[in-house]
Write a protein that holds these residues in place. Structure first.
Motif, short mmCIF file in Angstrom:
data_model
loop_
_atom_site.label_atom_id
_atom_site.label_comp_id
_atom_site.label_asym_id
_atom_site.label_seq_id
_atom_site.Cartn_x
_atom_site.Cartn_y
_atom_site.Cartn_z
N ASN A 1 0.80 -1.22 0.00
CA ASN A 1 0.00 0.00 0.00
C ASN A 1 0.84 1.28 0.00
OD1 ASN A 1 0.97 -0.14 2.59
ND2 ASN A 1 -1.00 0.14 3.60
N SER B 1 -4.40 -11.79 1.51
CA SER B 1 -5.27 -10.63 1.60
C SER B 1 -6.45 -10.98 2.49
CB SER B 1 -5.73 -10.19 0.20
OG SER B 1 -6.29 -11.29 -0.49
N PHE C 1 -12.65 -8.17 2.23
CA PHE C 1 -12.58 -7.16 1.18
C PHE C 1 -13.21 -7.68 -0.11
CE2 PHE C 1 -8.62 -5.27 3.35
CZ PHE C 1 -9.41 -4.43 4.11
N PHE D 1 -0.41 -4.51 8.89
CA PHE D 1 -0.89 -4.15 7.56
C PHE D 1 -2.40 -4.33 7.46
CE2 PHE D 1 -1.89 -5.22 3.13
CZ PHE D 1 -1.33 -4.14 2.47
N GLU E 1 -4.44 -1.73 9.59
CA GLU E 1 -4.53 -0.43 8.92
C GLU E 1 -5.54 -0.47 7.77
OE1 GLU E 1 -1.66 2.34 6.16
OE2 GLU E 1 -0.74 1.35 7.88
N ALA E 2 -5.47 -1.52 6.97
CA ALA E 2 -6.39 -1.63 5.83
C ALA E 2 -7.84 -1.77 6.30
CB ALA E 2 -5.99 -2.82 4.96
N GLU F 1 -9.58 1.48 7.51
CA GLU F 1 -10.03 2.39 6.45
C GLU F 1 -11.47 2.12 6.04
OE1 GLU F 1 -7.25 2.36 3.20
OE2 GLU F 1 -5.57 2.88 4.51
#
Length: 149
Positions: A29, A51, A55, A121, A124-125, A128
């Motif tokens: 990112n 991942s 999402f 990671f 944080e993602a 958002e």
């Protein structure tokens, strides 16, 4: 070289890929991550990625599939290499194996290092999109190999 230019060269060398489609993307990112991870992939040290499953659900996107082709980009959107997805599965974050961590090729390739880096990671993602990290959450794990660089 752009993704399109790389694809055209690959089609010249491997005409059987001519009917295939591809996705072009960079890992990570940040620009630094994109460049570092692209180099690890190109060198054959990074042969996997992971991942967050939710999402895909939120975006209504299909999970990656074995046999898919992707062009790995650096921070300048320049094509570094083409990878072929060889394996995809889901598992919970807390069940990721040493082998998985090693194949991701990052840091010292240990499971502890993988967990620490990916928890930060993913946290944080997820923040958002107003989601919270949970060690039991599903991740999508992909293995791949470089087919052209």
């Amino acid at each position: 070289m752009t993704a399109e230019q790389m694809w055209e060269r690959v089609i010249q060398d491997y005409p059987n890929y001519g009917a295939s489609t591809y996705e072009a993307f960079s890992f990570g990112n940040t620009d630094i991550m994109a460049d570092e991870l692209a180099l690890l992939v190109k060198a054959g040290k990074k042969t996997a990625t992971s991942s967050v499953f939710c999402f895909y659900e939120m975006e209504g996107a299909a999970l990656p599939q074995g046999g898919e082709l992707s062009i790995v980009l650096n921070s300048k959107n320049e094509a570094e290499c083409i990878i072929l997805t060889t394996k995809v599965y889901t598992t919970s974050f807390n069940l990721v194996s040493e082998e998985h961590a090693y194949k991701e090729g990052e840091g010292n390739q240990s499971l502890d290092d993988w967990r620490e880096g990916h928890q930060a990671f993913f946290t944080e993602a997820l923040a958002e999109c107003n989601q919270v990290f949970d060690e039991n959450m599903l991740i999508v794990y992909e293995e791949f190999k470089v087919i052209w660089k």
